[in-house]
Write an enzyme that holds these catalytic residues in place. Structure first.
Site, PDB file in Angstrom:
ATOM      1  N   GLU A   1      40.759  38.630 -17.133  1.00 38.07           N
ATOM      2  CA  GLU A   1      40.520  39.844 -16.352  1.00 38.07           C
ATOM      3  C   GLU A   1      40.602  41.031 -17.300  1.00 38.07           C
ATOM      4  O   GLU A   1      41.686  41.404 -17.746  1.00 38.07           O
ATOM      5  CB  GLU A   1      41.547  39.995 -15.227  1.00 38.07           C
ATOM      6  CG  GLU A   1      41.355  41.272 -14.414  1.00 38.07           C
ATOM      7  CD  GLU A   1      42.477  41.541 -13.432  1.00 38.07           C
ATOM      8  OE1 GLU A   1      42.702  42.734 -13.130  1.00 38.07           O
ATOM      9  OE2 GLU A   1      43.137  40.581 -12.979  1.00 38.07           O
TER      10      GLU A   1
ATOM     11  N   LYS B   1      44.323  39.864  -3.924  1.00 36.51           N
ATOM     12  CA  LYS B   1      45.336  40.063  -4.961  1.00 36.51           C
ATOM     13  C   LYS B   1      46.503  40.803  -4.314  1.00 36.51           C
ATOM     14  O   LYS B   1      46.297  41.862  -3.707  1.00 36.51           O
ATOM     15  CB  LYS B   1      44.734  40.887  -6.101  1.00 36.51           C
ATOM     16  CG  LYS B   1      45.736  41.499  -7.074  1.00 36.51           C
ATOM     17  CD  LYS B   1      44.984  42.364  -8.076  1.00 36.51           C
ATOM     18  CE  LYS B   1      45.923  43.180  -8.948  1.00 36.51           C
ATOM     19  NZ  LYS B   1      45.170  43.960  -9.949  1.00 36.51           N
TER      20      LYS B   1
END
Length: 226
Positions: A57, A145
């Site tokens: 990420e 998330k």
């Protein structure tokens, strides 16, 4: 733009949830990367990959974020590269153009959720409350998330969310470390974790790639022992 006016993506929200599942379940750990120097892009990614972490990420917290995504997609096609810290629709469009394979946000707005609905790239939106989950749920999101995870209740919060939201799965990020990562990964509604304990800024600054590789390998071994 109304639902009728909005261009319909080829992938359904269920398809995109399945794609997020595939990415996260294979990764288990998502290193949250901020590139301070352009010359660090490839050696840092190579060190993580050598340690067994091949899904990245890359955040837009620095001026090199977009460039890093482009470079990694072009020169390290074997890696899965996503974009993090995407805050609005224009940033979403930019990482999409750069080749990001998934998008992660720290929080939600109606606009960013709609951008994820419109896009072919799966979005993992950041939430910390039941109300935020419901906002995403109404648009078809089933993967989120949890951020910042530890401050937002951590393992206990995720367990509690499992009651009313039985079909939701999470990537807890924020405060995940070697001492608690196995507790998170033991939960049935956790698919992976986001963290950065193998990304010590002094190691990166000094080019200590061997140490990053070793720490990455230790993280994978810790999960393998779960």
């Amino acid at each position: 733009m109304t639902t009728l006016e909005r261009p319909q993506p080829k992938l359904s929200m269920a398809d995109k949830a399945a794609r997020i599942d595939a990415i996260c379940e294979k990764a288990r750990i998502l290193p949250v990367i901020t590139i301070a120097r352009e010359e660090d892009i490839l050696p840092l990614a190579d060190a993580l990959a050598a340690g067994g972490i091949r899904t990245l990420e890359v955040t837009l917290r620095s001026q090199h974020g977009l460039k890093a995504i482009q470079v990694l997609r072009e020169q390290r096609p074997e890696l899965c590269v996503g974009a993090g810290t995407v805050l609005d629709r224009s940033m979403f469009a930019a990482v999409e153009a750069a080749g990001a394979q998934f998008v992660v946000t720290p929080g939600i707005t109606e606009d960013i959720l709609e951008a994820g609905v419109d896009s072919e790239i799966p979005l993992l939106p950041g939430i910390s409350t039941p109300s935020e989950i419901m906002m995403g749920y109404a648009l078809g999101y089933r993967r989120f998330k949890l951020f910042p995870a530890e401050i937002s209740g951590g393992v206990a919060a995720i367990k509690a969310f499992g009651g009313p939201f039985g079909d939701i799965r999470f990537c807890p990020t924020g405060g995940v470390n070697p001492a608690n990562v196995r507790n998170y990964m033991a939960l049935p509604n956790v698919m992976c974790v986001g963290t950065g304990w193998m990304l010590d800024s002094s190691w990166i600054k000094n080019g200590d790639w061997a140490r990053i590789e070793a720490c990455s390998a230790e993280a994978i071994a810790l999960l393998d022992a779960n």
